[in-house]
Design a protein around this motif. Structure first.
Motif, PDB file in Angstrom:
ATOM      1  N   LEU A  55       0.809  -1.214   0.000  1.00  0.00           N
ATOM      2  CA  LEU A  55       0.000   0.000   0.000  1.00  0.00           C
ATOM      3  C   LEU A  55       0.846   1.270   0.000  1.00  0.00           C
ATOM      4  CD1 LEU A  55      -2.901  -1.075   2.380  1.00  0.00           C
ATOM      5  CD2 LEU A  55      -3.029  -0.692  -0.094  1.00  0.00           C
TER       6      LEU A  55
ATOM      7  N   ILE B  13       1.043   1.286  -4.076  1.00  0.00           N
ATOM      8  CA  ILE B  13      -0.166   1.259  -4.911  1.00  0.00           C
ATOM      9  C   ILE B  13      -1.339   1.860  -4.140  1.00  0.00           C
ATOM     10  CG2 ILE B  13       0.568  -0.762  -6.235  1.00  0.00           C
ATOM     11  CD1 ILE B  13      -1.304  -2.462  -4.522  1.00  0.00           C
ATOM     12  N   SER B  14      -2.439   2.062  -4.853  1.00  0.00           N
ATOM     13  CA  SER B  14      -3.635   2.638  -4.222  1.00  0.00           C
ATOM     14  C   SER B  14      -4.354   1.582  -3.372  1.00  0.00           C
ATOM     15  CB  SER B  14      -4.592   3.149  -5.299  1.00  0.00           C
ATOM     16  OG  SER B  14      -5.152   2.063  -6.006  1.00  0.00           O
ATOM     17  N   VAL B  15      -5.225   2.058  -2.504  1.00  0.00           N
ATOM     18  CA  VAL B  15      -6.032   1.153  -1.682  1.00  0.00           C
ATOM     19  C   VAL B  15      -6.877   0.261  -2.585  1.00  0.00           C
ATOM     20  CG1 VAL B  15      -7.925   1.056  -0.005  1.00  0.00           C
ATOM     21  CG2 VAL B  15      -6.097   2.711   0.281  1.00  0.00           C
ATOM     22  N   TRP B  16      -7.469   0.861  -3.612  1.00  0.00           N
ATOM     23  CA  TRP B  16      -8.306   0.081  -4.521  1.00  0.00           C
ATOM     24  C   TRP B  16      -7.491  -1.024  -5.195  1.00  0.00           C
ATOM     25  CZ3 TRP B  16     -12.907  -1.461  -5.091  1.00  0.00           C
ATOM     26  CH2 TRP B  16     -13.329  -2.020  -6.275  1.00  0.00           C
ATOM     27  N   GLY B  17      -6.277  -0.710  -5.604  1.00  0.00           N
ATOM     28  CA  GLY B  17      -5.416  -1.723  -6.217  1.00  0.00           C
ATOM     29  C   GLY B  17      -5.046  -2.821  -5.239  1.00  0.00           C
TER      30      GLY B  17
ATOM     31  N   ASP C  21      -3.940   1.193   5.128  1.00  0.00           N
ATOM     32  CA  ASP C  21      -3.333   2.278   4.357  1.00  0.00           C
ATOM     33  C   ASP C  21      -3.184   3.537   5.209  1.00  0.00           C
ATOM     34  OD1 ASP C  21      -2.444   3.536   1.829  1.00  0.00           O
ATOM     35  OD2 ASP C  21      -4.297   4.688   2.062  1.00  0.00           O
ATOM     36  N   ARG C  22      -4.174   3.815   6.045  1.00  0.00           N
ATOM     37  CA  ARG C  22      -4.226   5.091   6.762  1.00  0.00           C
ATOM     38  C   ARG C  22      -3.544   5.073   8.124  1.00  0.00           C
ATOM     39  NH1 ARG C  22      -9.044   6.800   3.951  1.00  0.00           N
ATOM     40  NH2 ARG C  22      -8.235   6.821   1.847  1.00  0.00           N
TER      41      ARG C  22
END
Length: 167
Positions: A39, A42-46, A106-107
């Motif tokens: 993460l 890459i993005s969270v969605w990925g 991620d956060r």
């Protein structure tokens, strides 16, 4: 000979379920660490989408085998539409939970998010109680006050740990 028997009795013995849980927690910890690292790039969605797409593609590949496809359809027909809907709803809910946890990884700090997820048994106890209040004995649960206190003690320790980690 007698001394060996006494030593064998005093050795710590872990039952099979506990052994499997320890192995599962170890593997899950590695998975969470790899996800947190991914993460960063890459993005969270990925991080959520691509692993699930891979699992879905693997399942579709297995369904190309006639023997597996036949057993699956036989099982689906055998358990009925209500149970199938419950299973699909459960999987949809699980996907939402995984996406939310991916956002949390991620956060936030990995240790804090992992420790906070230890509160899940509290929600399970709450939902079991709620379901059994709506329809008695839907989920078998023999919880008395003593057992409830035993279950809540580790959850309180987890809450304290999360609070200390957040300092």
């Amino acid at each position: 000979e007698r001394n060996e028997d006494e030593q064998a009795k005093t050795r710590l013995r872990l039952n099979t379920a506990l052994q499997l849980m320890v192995v599962g927690c170890f593997v899950n910890s590695i998975s969470q660490l790899m996800l947190k690292y991914a993460l960063e790039e890459i993005s969270v969605w990925g991080g959520f989408f691509w692993p699930r797409l891979g699992v879905f593609a693997g399942a579709l590949a297995l369904l190309t085998l006639p023997s597996i496809r036949k057993r699956l359809w036989s099982a689906v027909r055998g358990i009925g539409w209500r149970v199938n809907l419950l299973i699909m709803g459960s999987e949809g809910t699980a996907l939402g939970a995984v996406y939310t946890m991916t956002l949390a990884y991620d956060r936030g700090p990995l240790t804090l998010v992992s420790a906070s997820s230890g509160a899940q048994p509290l929600f399970i106890m709450l939902f079991v109680w709620l379901v059994n209040r709506i329809r008695a004995d839907t989920v078998p649960d023999k919880t008395d006050r003593r057992l409830l206190a035993i279950r809540l003690l580790p959850l309180g320790m987890i809450a304290l740990g999360v609070y200390l980690l957040s300092w």
